[in-house]
Design an enzyme around this catalytic site. Structure first.
Site, PDB file in Angstrom:
ATOM      1  N   ASP A  37      44.442 -41.602  -8.846  1.00  0.00           N
ATOM      2  CA  ASP A  37      44.384 -41.967 -10.266  1.00  0.00           C
ATOM      3  C   ASP A  37      45.513 -42.941 -10.603  1.00  0.00           C
ATOM      4  O   ASP A  37      45.618 -43.408 -11.739  1.00  0.00           O
ATOM      5  CB  ASP A  37      44.382 -40.730 -11.173  1.00  0.00           C
ATOM      6  CG  ASP A  37      45.593 -39.855 -10.995  1.00  0.00           C
ATOM      7  OD1 ASP A  37      46.432 -40.139 -10.118  1.00  0.00           O
ATOM      8  OD2 ASP A  37      45.720 -38.858 -11.748  1.00  0.00           O
ATOM      9  N   SER A  38      46.325 -43.292  -9.584  1.00  0.00           N
ATOM     10  CA  SER A  38      47.274 -44.408  -9.736  1.00  0.00           C
ATOM     11  C   SER A  38      46.501 -45.701 -10.004  1.00  0.00           C
ATOM     12  O   SER A  38      47.097 -46.707 -10.389  1.00  0.00           O
ATOM     13  CB  SER A  38      48.145 -44.550  -8.484  1.00  0.00           C
ATOM     14  OG  SER A  38      47.354 -44.537  -7.313  1.00  0.00           O
ATOM     15  N   ASP A  50      40.949 -38.514  -6.568  1.00  0.00           N
ATOM     16  CA  ASP A  50      41.659 -37.738  -7.591  1.00  0.00           C
ATOM     17  C   ASP A  50      40.731 -37.354  -8.729  1.00  0.00           C
ATOM     18  O   ASP A  50      39.988 -38.201  -9.256  1.00  0.00           O
ATOM     19  CB  ASP A  50      42.797 -38.578  -8.193  1.00  0.00           C
ATOM     20  CG  ASP A  50      44.126 -38.330  -7.510  1.00  0.00           C
ATOM     21  OD1 ASP A  50      44.307 -37.241  -6.922  1.00  0.00           O
ATOM     22  OD2 ASP A  50      44.991 -39.224  -7.559  1.00  0.00           O
ATOM     23  N   LYS A  83      41.042 -34.278  -5.059  1.00  0.00           N
ATOM     24  CA  LYS A  83      42.431 -33.814  -5.153  1.00  0.00           C
ATOM     25  C   LYS A  83      42.717 -33.500  -6.611  1.00  0.00           C
ATOM     26  O   LYS A  83      42.237 -34.199  -7.504  1.00  0.00           O
ATOM     27  CB  LYS A  83      43.394 -34.889  -4.639  1.00  0.00           C
ATOM     28  CG  LYS A  83      44.866 -34.570  -4.849  1.00  0.00           C
ATOM     29  CD  LYS A  83      45.796 -35.450  -4.029  1.00  0.00           C
ATOM     30  CE  LYS A  83      46.154 -36.768  -4.661  1.00  0.00           C
ATOM     31  NZ  LYS A  83      46.837 -36.690  -5.973  1.00  0.00           N
ATOM     32  N   GLU A 121      46.034 -31.846  -9.322  1.00  0.00           N
ATOM     33  CA  GLU A 121      47.465 -31.568  -9.415  1.00  0.00           C
ATOM     34  C   GLU A 121      47.725 -30.167  -9.957  1.00  0.00           C
ATOM     35  O   GLU A 121      47.050 -29.719 -10.876  1.00  0.00           O
ATOM     36  CB  GLU A 121      48.135 -32.598 -10.349  1.00  0.00           C
ATOM     37  CG  GLU A 121      48.053 -34.023  -9.825  1.00  0.00           C
ATOM     38  CD  GLU A 121      48.735 -35.045 -10.742  1.00  0.00           C
ATOM     39  OE1 GLU A 121      49.351 -34.652 -11.756  1.00  0.00           O
ATOM     40  OE2 GLU A 121      48.651 -36.241 -10.425  1.00  0.00           O
ATOM     41  N   GLU A 142      54.973 -34.497  -3.579  1.00  0.00           N
ATOM     42  CA  GLU A 142      55.516 -35.757  -4.115  1.00  0.00           C
ATOM     43  C   GLU A 142      56.929 -35.571  -4.624  1.00  0.00           C
ATOM     44  O   GLU A 142      57.214 -34.683  -5.438  1.00  0.00           O
ATOM     45  CB  GLU A 142      54.597 -36.276  -5.242  1.00  0.00           C
ATOM     46  CG  GLU A 142      55.105 -37.588  -5.837  1.00  0.00           C
ATOM     47  CD  GLU A 142      54.074 -38.349  -6.660  1.00  0.00           C
ATOM     48  OE1 GLU A 142      52.891 -37.936  -6.711  1.00  0.00           O
ATOM     49  OE2 GLU A 142      54.465 -39.374  -7.252  1.00  0.00           O
TER      50      GLU A 142
HETATM   51  O1  KIV Z   1      47.304 -41.280  -7.536  1.00  0.00           O
HETATM   52  C1  KIV Z   1      47.964 -41.450  -6.492  1.00  0.00           C
HETATM   53  O2  KIV Z   1      48.106 -42.567  -5.966  1.00  0.00           O
HETATM   54  C2  KIV Z   1      48.589 -40.281  -5.893  1.00  0.00           C
HETATM   55  C3  KIV Z   1      49.599 -40.525  -4.823  1.00  0.00           C
HETATM   56  C4  KIV Z   1      50.887 -40.938  -5.428  1.00  0.00           C
HETATM   57  C5  KIV Z   1      49.747 -39.351  -3.941  1.00  0.00           C
HETATM   58  O3  KIV Z   1      48.313 -39.184  -6.282  1.00  0.00           O
END
Ligand code: KIV
Length: 273
Positions: free
Chosen positions: A53-54, A92, A122, A124, A191
């Protein structure tokens, strides 16, 4: 020292990743958000692509990961899947699509799996999201956890500094890692936590840990592609190794192109029909 790159494996699966941890082979993971880069990374032999989600930051220009939507993640993940052959793709679950309750979490995970062809999701958090993890895993969907600095909670933390330096937070993280394993996660991202804590956690569970700013003892490493390729030059945390300076190379190439167009040097007679 000879380094083993896992290119002979036909398709990377959760079992491959588990085996890699068991034999001490480090897992390589990188983010990607589109077809072209996914194809390059897969052909280079990367083990795992994370459609992070980056994307909210590096693709859409938002300050945090919070604004990205499930539809937007599905768009990015579908493009990534069209670019890969052998690597494992994790997507994510964006903010707001799994925190309310486990039914909603499962519905979001199912949309990702059905509409993108990705291999895993994934999310969090630890104990707080355990019910959701169990429900998604029970539906046959592989889940990766994410502990330590969890960017979707940035307004709770207030800063992007190293997490779990205090004993109480470190203890919660130790416990959360075990709970994620028990709930059926096939791996967990750690992280921005101290290297010694990441070592302890990696040794205390049998599922692989993938670190970002969590030191050398994790079972694998992940970096955001824009950071490691030097597309983002403003972001230079200590943990980041920058392998290219694409900012300089791309702006240089585009300046040359602009110059050639203005100078009426491009196209020349061999570059036209
Ligand atoms: O969204 C992302 O890129 C991440 C990484 C920083 C692990 O969750």
């Amino acid at each position: 020292m000879s380094v083993h790159v896992n290119k002979e494996v036909k398709k990377v699966t959760t079992h491959t990743l588990q085996r890699m941890k068991a034999v001490g082979e480090k897992i390589s993971m990188i983010t990607a958000y589109d077809y072209s880069f996914a194809r390059l990374f897969d052909e280079a032999g990367i083990d795992v692509i994370l459609v992070g989600d980056s994307a909210s930051n590096v693709m859409a220009g938002h300050e945090t990961t919070l604004p990205i939507t499930l539809d937007q993640m599905i768009y990015h993940a579908s493009a990534v899947i069209r670019g890969i052959n052998r690597c494992f793709v994790v997507v994510d679950l964006p903010f707001g699509t799994y925190q309310a309750n486990s039914k909603e979490a499962l519905a979001s995970a199912i949309r990702i799996m059905k509409e993108t062809g990705a291999h895993a999701v994934k999310l969090e958090g630890g104990e707080e999201v355990l019910e959701s993890i169990k429900r998604i895993v029970a539906a046959g969907i592989p889940v990766m956890g994410h502990l330590g600095l969890t960017p979707q909670s940035i307004y709770k933390f207030g800063t992007y500094t190293v997490r779990a330096r205090e004993e109480a937070e470190a203890n919660k993280l130790r416990n959360d890692a075990k709970l994620l394993q028990e709930a059926g996660c096939f791996g967990v991202v750690l992280e921005k936590i101290p290297a010694q804590l990441a070592k302890e956690v990696s040794e205390s569970i049998i599922i692989p840990t993938i670190g970002i700013g969590a030191g050398m003892y994790c079972d694998g490493q992940v970096l955001v592609m824009h950071d490691m390729l030097g597309i983002n030059t403003e972001f230079k945390p200590r943990f980041l190794r920058q392998y290219l300076n694409l900012y300089e190379q791309i702006t240089g190439a585009v300046k040359n192109y602009i110059h050639d167009v203005k100078a009426k040097d491009f196209p020349n007679d061999k570059e036209q029909y």
